[in-house]
Design an enzyme around this catalytic site. Structure first.
Site, PDB file in Angstrom:
ATOM      1  N   TRP A  11       7.563  14.804  16.269  1.00 32.06           N
ATOM      2  CA  TRP A  11       7.427  13.496  15.619  1.00 32.06           C
ATOM      3  C   TRP A  11       8.704  12.665  15.748  1.00 32.06           C
ATOM      4  O   TRP A  11       9.813  13.159  15.502  1.00 32.06           O
ATOM      5  CB  TRP A  11       7.088  13.685  14.130  1.00 32.06           C
ATOM      6  CG  TRP A  11       7.047  12.407  13.363  1.00 32.06           C
ATOM      7  CD1 TRP A  11       6.016  11.505  13.344  1.00 32.06           C
ATOM      8  CD2 TRP A  11       8.065  11.863  12.519  1.00 32.06           C
ATOM      9  NE1 TRP A  11       6.333  10.443  12.543  1.00 32.06           N
ATOM     10  CE2 TRP A  11       7.594  10.626  12.018  1.00 32.06           C
ATOM     11  CE3 TRP A  11       9.334  12.294  12.138  1.00 32.06           C
ATOM     12  CZ2 TRP A  11       8.335   9.829  11.157  1.00 32.06           C
ATOM     13  CZ3 TRP A  11      10.083  11.495  11.282  1.00 32.06           C
ATOM     14  CH2 TRP A  11       9.593  10.281  10.798  1.00 32.06           C
ATOM     15  N   SER A  68       7.129  21.484  17.598  1.00 31.73           N
ATOM     16  CA  SER A  68       6.828  20.952  16.275  1.00 31.73           C
ATOM     17  C   SER A  68       5.427  20.313  16.258  1.00 31.73           C
ATOM     18  O   SER A  68       4.453  20.973  16.605  1.00 31.73           O
ATOM     19  CB  SER A  68       7.938  19.980  15.864  1.00 31.73           C
ATOM     20  OG  SER A  68       7.968  19.780  14.478  1.00 31.73           O
ATOM     21  N   LEU A  69       5.310  19.031  15.915  1.00 31.89           N
ATOM     22  CA  LEU A  69       3.996  18.365  15.915  1.00 31.89           C
ATOM     23  C   LEU A  69       3.330  18.462  17.286  1.00 31.89           C
ATOM     24  O   LEU A  69       2.117  18.653  17.395  1.00 31.89           O
ATOM     25  CB  LEU A  69       4.150  16.895  15.499  1.00 31.89           C
ATOM     26  CG  LEU A  69       2.909  16.001  15.623  1.00 31.89           C
ATOM     27  CD1 LEU A  69       1.748  16.517  14.788  1.00 31.89           C
ATOM     28  CD2 LEU A  69       3.241  14.555  15.218  1.00 31.89           C
ATOM     29  N   ASP A 191      15.367  27.686  10.401  1.00 32.37           N
ATOM     30  CA  ASP A 191      14.667  26.395  10.466  1.00 32.37           C
ATOM     31  C   ASP A 191      14.549  25.778   9.074  1.00 32.37           C
ATOM     32  O   ASP A 191      14.035  26.410   8.153  1.00 32.37           O
ATOM     33  CB  ASP A 191      13.275  26.621  11.064  1.00 32.37           C
ATOM     34  CG  ASP A 191      12.610  25.350  11.565  1.00 32.37           C
ATOM     35  OD1 ASP A 191      12.763  24.311  10.913  1.00 32.37           O
ATOM     36  OD2 ASP A 191      11.937  25.414  12.608  1.00 32.37           O
ATOM     37  N   HIS A 219      15.487  24.244  13.759  1.00 38.44           N
ATOM     38  CA  HIS A 219      14.294  23.600  14.312  1.00 38.44           C
ATOM     39  C   HIS A 219      14.544  23.012  15.702  1.00 38.44           C
ATOM     40  O   HIS A 219      13.646  22.965  16.531  1.00 38.44           O
ATOM     41  CB  HIS A 219      13.856  22.489  13.338  1.00 38.44           C
ATOM     42  CG  HIS A 219      12.457  22.005  13.543  1.00 38.44           C
ATOM     43  ND1 HIS A 219      11.346  22.759  13.206  1.00 38.44           N
ATOM     44  CD2 HIS A 219      11.976  20.822  14.030  1.00 38.44           C
ATOM     45  CE1 HIS A 219      10.249  22.067  13.471  1.00 38.44           C
ATOM     46  NE2 HIS A 219      10.601  20.894  13.984  1.00 38.44           N
TER      47      HIS A 219
END
Length: 243
Positions: A11, A68-69, A191, A219
């Site tokens: 994102w 991630s996303l 993370d 992350h």
């Protein structure tokens, strides 16, 4: 097209966090074509609209992956494509980004609501906060967060909000269970956005897939250690090809 890997970014930060990883993968295997595709610039948080857009844009019969996303969307698209997807790999992608009763190893709902409110009020400041959280747990958090933020594209507030709203509702557990191809899911031990415990939870859900945990990183590990991550991905791709 088993030699083609499509990577989807996370994102708000655009494709640049994945560029060193793509370059490292190309360096390890000259026959592998690695492409980073930006996320759709949609103002809707309807998952099917996002998947329709990705399905129409991305080549068929390729490996799908993401950070991630991006990894969550890759998982949903892999399930939709079934045998028309060679396999799936995700990096720091929790099946559910926001915690709920069936998936507690995720971000607390009130923390995420603060993100949403912050993004509505001041998108740029929220991206800055997000980049700091991505870098937390990495060896040079300040330097990495500056790098993440510097590479972030100018995105309309409506598109940023739609991405967050999509992130809030996504739950990829059924998609991951429904996809029959090879899967690799890699998590980070430090993370700040996806708890390391999610790796163990996912192993219970998917006992037959490969799940890795890189201990001393956060992350942003695909950008912090692109060569290490590329080595793990290449080993997974080769192992899957040999099966």
């Amino acid at each position: 097209m088993r030699d083609r890997l499509i990577l989807l970014p996370g994102w708000g930060l655009g494709v640049s966090p994945l560029e060193p990883l793509a370059a490292a993968l190309q360096g390890l295997d000259e026959h592998l074509r690695v492409e980073i595709e930006p996320l759709p610039a949609l103002t809707s948080s309807d998952l099917n609209e996002w998947l329709d857009e990705l399905d129409a844009t991305l080549p068929q019969d390729a490996w799908l992956g993401g950070w991630s996303l991006g990894g969550m969307l890759a998982g949903e698209l892999a399930a939709r494509r079934g045998e028309r997807c060679c396999g799936l790999l995700t990096l720091a992608s929790n099946p559910s980004f926001v915690a709920h009763d069936q998936w507690p190893s995720a971000m607390a709902g009130e923390t995420f609501d603060g993100f949403l409110a912050g993004c509505a009020a001041d998108p740029r400041q929220t991206l800055k906060r997000f980049s700091l959280l991505c870098a937390q747990g990495c060896s040079d958090p300040r330097g990495l967060s500056r790098l993440l933020l510097a590479g972030a594209p100018v995105t309309s507030p409506d598109v940023l909000m739609a991405g967050l709203e999509l992130l809030a509702q996504l739950d990829t557990r059924a998609a991951l269970q429904g996809f029959g191809g090879p899967q690799l899911h890699v998590f980070a031990g430090l993370d700040a956005l996806v708890p390391a415990e999610a790796a163990g939870e996912l192993l219970v859900l998917l006992p037959d897939v490969e799940i890795g945990l890189i201990e001393q990183t956060g992350h942003g590990f695909p950008l912090e250690d692109p060569h290490g991550v590329a080595g793990a991905i290449q080993a997974f791709l080769h192992e899957s090809d040999d099966d």
